[in-house]
Design a protein around this motif. Structure first.
Motif, PDB file in Angstrom:
ATOM      1  N   LEU A   1       0.833  -1.196   0.000  1.00  0.00           N
ATOM      2  CA  LEU A   1       0.000   0.000   0.000  1.00  0.00           C
ATOM      3  C   LEU A   1       0.872   1.251   0.000  1.00  0.00           C
ATOM      4  CD1 LEU A   1      -2.748  -0.916   2.631  1.00  0.00           C
ATOM      5  CD2 LEU A   1      -2.803  -1.248   0.160  1.00  0.00           C
ATOM      6  N   THR A   2       0.378   2.310  -0.614  1.00  0.00           N
ATOM      7  CA  THR A   2       1.084   3.590  -0.598  1.00  0.00           C
ATOM      8  C   THR A   2       0.962   4.228   0.778  1.00  0.00           C
ATOM      9  OG1 THR A   2      -0.873   4.847  -1.265  1.00  0.00           O
ATOM     10  CG2 THR A   2       0.530   3.951  -3.039  1.00  0.00           C
ATOM     11  N   VAL A   3       1.667   5.349   0.965  1.00  0.00           N
ATOM     12  CA  VAL A   3       1.572   6.099   2.221  1.00  0.00           C
ATOM     13  C   VAL A   3       0.117   6.462   2.502  1.00  0.00           C
ATOM     14  CG1 VAL A   3       2.119   8.318   3.306  1.00  0.00           C
ATOM     15  CG2 VAL A   3       3.927   6.998   2.173  1.00  0.00           C
TER      16      VAL A   3
ATOM     17  N   VAL B   1      -2.370   5.030   5.605  1.00  0.00           N
ATOM     18  CA  VAL B   1      -3.013   5.914   6.585  1.00  0.00           C
ATOM     19  C   VAL B   1      -4.529   5.759   6.530  1.00  0.00           C
ATOM     20  CG1 VAL B   1      -3.350   8.321   7.274  1.00  0.00           C
ATOM     21  CG2 VAL B   1      -1.088   7.541   6.541  1.00  0.00           C
ATOM     22  N   GLU B   2      -5.072   5.588   5.341  1.00  0.00           N
ATOM     23  CA  GLU B   2      -6.527   5.486   5.173  1.00  0.00           C
ATOM     24  C   GLU B   2      -7.105   4.218   5.790  1.00  0.00           C
ATOM     25  OE1 GLU B   2      -7.427   7.847   0.980  1.00  0.00           O
ATOM     26  OE2 GLU B   2      -6.957   5.711   0.942  1.00  0.00           O
ATOM     27  N   ILE B   3      -6.308   3.176   5.885  1.00  0.00           N
ATOM     28  CA  ILE B   3      -6.850   1.864   6.233  1.00  0.00           C
ATOM     29  C   ILE B   3      -7.515   1.841   7.607  1.00  0.00           C
ATOM     30  CG2 ILE B   3      -4.775   0.828   7.281  1.00  0.00           C
ATOM     31  CD1 ILE B   3      -5.441  -1.661   5.490  1.00  0.00           C
TER      32      ILE B   3
ATOM     33  N   ARG C   1     -10.487  10.381   2.915  1.00  0.00           N
ATOM     34  CA  ARG C   1      -9.402  10.995   2.145  1.00  0.00           C
ATOM     35  C   ARG C   1      -8.953  12.311   2.756  1.00  0.00           C
ATOM     36  NH1 ARG C   1      -7.033  10.158  -2.640  1.00  0.00           N
ATOM     37  NH2 ARG C   1      -6.064  11.924  -3.712  1.00  0.00           N
ATOM     38  N   SER C   2      -9.886  13.172   3.126  1.00  0.00           N
ATOM     39  CA  SER C   2      -9.512  14.489   3.654  1.00  0.00           C
ATOM     40  C   SER C   2      -8.788  14.364   4.990  1.00  0.00           C
ATOM     41  CB  SER C   2     -10.757  15.374   3.797  1.00  0.00           C
ATOM     42  OG  SER C   2     -11.664  14.826   4.739  1.00  0.00           O
ATOM     43  N   ARG C   3      -9.258  13.470   5.863  1.00  0.00           N
ATOM     44  CA  ARG C   3      -8.594  13.304   7.167  1.00  0.00           C
ATOM     45  C   ARG C   3      -7.212  12.675   7.000  1.00  0.00           C
ATOM     46  NH1 ARG C   3     -12.987  11.150  11.552  1.00  0.00           N
ATOM     47  NH2 ARG C   3     -11.067  10.330  12.485  1.00  0.00           N
ATOM     48  N   SER C   4      -7.081  11.744   6.063  1.00  0.00           N
ATOM     49  CA  SER C   4      -5.780  11.098   5.832  1.00  0.00           C
ATOM     50  C   SER C   4      -4.770  12.090   5.280  1.00  0.00           C
ATOM     51  CB  SER C   4      -5.944   9.912   4.877  1.00  0.00           C
ATOM     52  OG  SER C   4      -6.779   8.924   5.431  1.00  0.00           O
ATOM     53  N   LEU C   5      -5.176  12.916   4.327  1.00  0.00           N
ATOM     54  CA  LEU C   5      -4.270  13.930   3.761  1.00  0.00           C
ATOM     55  C   LEU C   5      -3.865  14.939   4.831  1.00  0.00           C
ATOM     56  CD1 LEU C   5      -5.966  14.526   0.288  1.00  0.00           C
ATOM     57  CD2 LEU C   5      -3.776  13.390   0.720  1.00  0.00           C
ATOM     58  N   ALA C   6      -4.799  15.294   5.696  1.00  0.00           N
ATOM     59  CA  ALA C   6      -4.482  16.245   6.776  1.00  0.00           C
ATOM     60  C   ALA C   6      -3.469  15.647   7.746  1.00  0.00           C
ATOM     61  CB  ALA C   6      -5.767  16.630   7.512  1.00  0.00           C
ATOM     62  N   ALA C   7      -3.615  14.356   8.076  1.00  0.00           N
ATOM     63  CA  ALA C   7      -2.681  13.701   8.996  1.00  0.00           C
ATOM     64  C   ALA C   7      -1.291  13.590   8.382  1.00  0.00           C
ATOM     65  CB  ALA C   7      -3.204  12.315   9.382  1.00  0.00           C
ATOM     66  N   ILE C   8      -1.237  13.266   7.085  1.00  0.00           N
ATOM     67  CA  ILE C   8       0.047  13.164   6.383  1.00  0.00           C
ATOM     68  C   ILE C   8       0.740  14.526   6.346  1.00  0.00           C
ATOM     69  CG2 ILE C   8       1.080  12.783   4.096  1.00  0.00           C
ATOM     70  CD1 ILE C   8      -1.072  10.573   3.717  1.00  0.00           C
TER      71      ILE C   8
ATOM     72  N   ALA D   1       3.993   7.348  -2.443  1.00  0.00           N
ATOM     73  CA  ALA D   1       5.189   6.515  -2.259  1.00  0.00           C
ATOM     74  C   ALA D   1       4.846   5.231  -1.513  1.00  0.00           C
ATOM     75  CB  ALA D   1       6.247   7.296  -1.491  1.00  0.00           C
ATOM     76  N   TYR D   2       5.609   4.179  -1.803  1.00  0.00           N
ATOM     77  CA  TYR D   2       5.467   2.908  -1.090  1.00  0.00           C
ATOM     78  C   TYR D   2       6.496   2.849   0.046  1.00  0.00           C
ATOM     79  CZ  TYR D   2       2.351   1.234  -4.749  1.00  0.00           C
ATOM     80  OH  TYR D   2       1.284   1.084  -5.591  1.00  0.00           O
ATOM     81  N   PRO D   3       6.229   2.064   1.093  1.00  0.00           N
ATOM     82  CA  PRO D   3       7.159   1.988   2.231  1.00  0.00           C
ATOM     83  C   PRO D   3       8.607   1.714   1.829  1.00  0.00           C
ATOM     84  CG  PRO D   3       5.110   0.923   2.823  1.00  0.00           C
ATOM     85  CD  PRO D   3       4.996   1.297   1.361  1.00  0.00           C
ATOM     86  N   ARG D   4       8.815   0.889   0.795  1.00  0.00           N
ATOM     87  CA  ARG D   4      10.191   0.554   0.384  1.00  0.00           C
ATOM     88  C   ARG D   4      10.948   1.783  -0.123  1.00  0.00           C
ATOM     89  NH1 ARG D   4       6.875  -1.470  -3.699  1.00  0.00           N
ATOM     90  NH2 ARG D   4       7.201  -0.531  -5.772  1.00  0.00           N
ATOM     91  N   GLU D   5      10.237   2.827  -0.504  1.00  0.00           N
ATOM     92  CA  GLU D   5      10.865   4.039  -1.028  1.00  0.00           C
ATOM     93  C   GLU D   5      11.229   5.022   0.084  1.00  0.00           C
ATOM     94  OE1 GLU D   5       8.980   5.558  -4.823  1.00  0.00           O
ATOM     95  OE2 GLU D   5       7.315   4.347  -4.032  1.00  0.00           O
ATOM     96  N   LEU D   6      10.825   4.740   1.305  1.00  0.00           N
ATOM     97  CA  LEU D   6      10.983   5.676   2.412  1.00  0.00           C
ATOM     98  C   LEU D   6      12.119   5.270   3.336  1.00  0.00           C
ATOM     99  CD1 LEU D   6       7.220   6.075   3.412  1.00  0.00           C
ATOM    100  CD2 LEU D   6       8.519   7.454   1.768  1.00  0.00           C
ATOM    101  N   SER D   7      12.712   6.256   3.978  1.00  0.00           N
ATOM    102  CA  SER D   7      13.703   6.000   5.030  1.00  0.00           C
ATOM    103  C   SER D   7      12.976   5.491   6.274  1.00  0.00           C
ATOM    104  CB  SER D   7      14.455   7.287   5.361  1.00  0.00           C
ATOM    105  OG  SER D   7      13.577   8.228   5.973  1.00  0.00           O
TER     106      SER D   7
END
Length: 433
Positions: free
Chosen positions: A95-97, A101-103, A116-123, A134-140
């Motif tokens: 899953l993407t970032v 978060v949405e799950i 969607r709106s609450r997830s974008l606000a949290a991010i 981005a996918y988790p593998r792309e993140l530090s």
């Protein structure tokens, strides 16, 4: 501050069954409150039951005695309004970032637009705006943990439970994430009312917490409660800060003085099959034993001094020192570590003698290692799948903790030549190639 607590624990007790039919008491007589606008730290060494306590608070496990109430209601199942941030990032790699978060909101059955709106606000709040696809593998590591925080915050919980949320990160990344979290908390930007932080990092506890509860080990009991009256942002070089760190160091390595049996149990804790084991290499264990045995320590060293000499962070040194204590190679008390007779023998022994001594200690004092060896001895094939043991210990701990614990025992068992393990077939055996 509202005097009615967000969370209240009274006389909480938890034990797990042992393979021999007995019980391993993990937590005993835990009394704890969390009030609004508080960060309460749970500080203790391995085996003190801190992570187990968080699972009880979250409703993921049931206590064997006592009661847990959240907003005045008894906790008997996962409580809505209580979120957890884990030591491992616990993200879904496919899953993407944004989807990670949405799950949590999808499970609540909210309208798609609100999800969607609450997830974008949290991010955005947690500093990951621009990484939604981005996918988790792309993140530090630090970014993956920020996703974990965003996923916890997006459900607008009253309480966040942090299970060593910064310990898997490098020093600089962890410091940045702590500072960012404290800034958001102090400015009232987080949609939460209280925090419980599990840690074994003394400086982290003093840096973040309003109150710190120090746990003894095996079983976990609250032995000290310390109020931190320092204003934010806190300065690690402040004499008052250093004084609190030194006091907590002494408290964490103190032993009961009024009961010889209790004192011995605290010095040399039992390591039941339900104990989460630190993943410490045998090289680290041997190296610390050799360092303490050598001049100028000659068998006894103050933990802060040996940490500085070895260029180790305190929270990196503790797991190694604790493992030596589990194996009866060393004794920790009063902020110092002292080699036992067996520890001194090991430090000065040749490789083969070290392996024999390590095997004796491992099978005598680490129940999981002894359990694996016993099963292998009893089976005609002298083989057993990893799942045989992982399924068993997951009754006591999270899958991540079970994986860490098994990896530790595999490494120690291989070194001791107590048993072998084939990672490709996921099989334990007595075959030593």
């Amino acid at each position: 501050m509202d005097q009615s607590p967000l969370l209240s624990l009274q006389g909480v007790r938890k034990s797990f069954p042992k393979p021999d039919g007995g019980e391993l008491l993990v937590l005993d007589d835990i009394n704890l409150t969390l009030h609004e606008s508080e960060v309460v730290g749970l500080l203790g060494r391995s085996g003190s039951g801190k992570s187990t306590l968080l699972r009880l608070i979250a409703g993921l496990s049931r206590p064997g005695g006592g009661s847990i109430s959240y907003l005045g209601r008894k906790v008997e199942a996962p409580a809505r309004g209580v979120a957890m941030v884990f030591q491992g990032f616990a993200l879904f790699p496919w899953l993407t970032v944004l989807e990670n978060v949405e799950i949590g909101l999808e499970a609540l059955g909210l309208p798609r637009k609100e999800i969607r709106s609450r997830s974008l606000a949290a991010i955005d709040l947690i500093g990951l705006d621009g990484f939604e696809s981005a996918y988790p593998r792309e993140l530090s590591g630090g970014m993956r943990q920020r996703v974990g925080f965003a996923r916890a915050l997006v459900v607008h919980p009253n309480i966040i439970l942090m299970d060593e949320a910064f310990s898997a990160l490098d020093v600089l990344t962890a410091e940045t994430l702590r500072t960012d979290f404290l800034d958001l908390w102090s400015e009232g930007q987080l949609p939460i009312k209280g925090v419980i932080l599990v840690t074994h990092n003394i400086e982290e506890a003093v840096l973040m917490c309003d109150r710190i509860l120090v746990f003894s080990s095996n079983p976990g009991r609250i032995v000290t409660e310390l109020k931190v009256d320092l204003r934010h942002p806190r300065d690690r070089l402040d004499p008052q800060f250093r004084k609190l760190v030194e006091r907590l160091y002494s408290e964490m390595t103190a032993r009961p003085a009024d009961d010889r049996a209790a004192a011995r149990a605290e010095r040399f804790p039992g390591v039941g099959i339900g104990t989460i084991l630190p993943q410490v290499s045998t090289n680290s264990l041997s190296g610390l034993l050799e360092a303490i045995a050598a001049s100028p320590y000659d068998g006894v060293a103050e933990l802060p001094a040996i940490a500085a000499a070895l260029l180790m962070e305190i929270d990196d040194l503790f797991p190694v020192a604790e493992t030596l204590q589990m194996l009866r190679f060393a004794d920790i008390a009063g902020g110092a570590i002292k080699l036992t007779a067996e520890g001194a023998t090991f430090a000065n022994a040749a490789v083969d003698e070290r392996k024999k001594l390590f095997a004796q200690r491992l099978l005598a004092y680490i129940d999981l290692a002894a359990h694996i060896r016993r099963i292998l001895d009893e089976r005609p094939s002298h083989k057993a799948p990893r799942s045989r043991f992982s399924d068993e210990i997951e009754d006591y701990m999270s899958p991540e903790a079970a994986d860490q614990t098994l990896r530790a025992v595999i490494d120690w068992g291989r070194y001791a030549e107590a048993f072998a393990y084939d990672d490709q077939t996921q099989m334990f055996s007595l075959e030593n190639p």
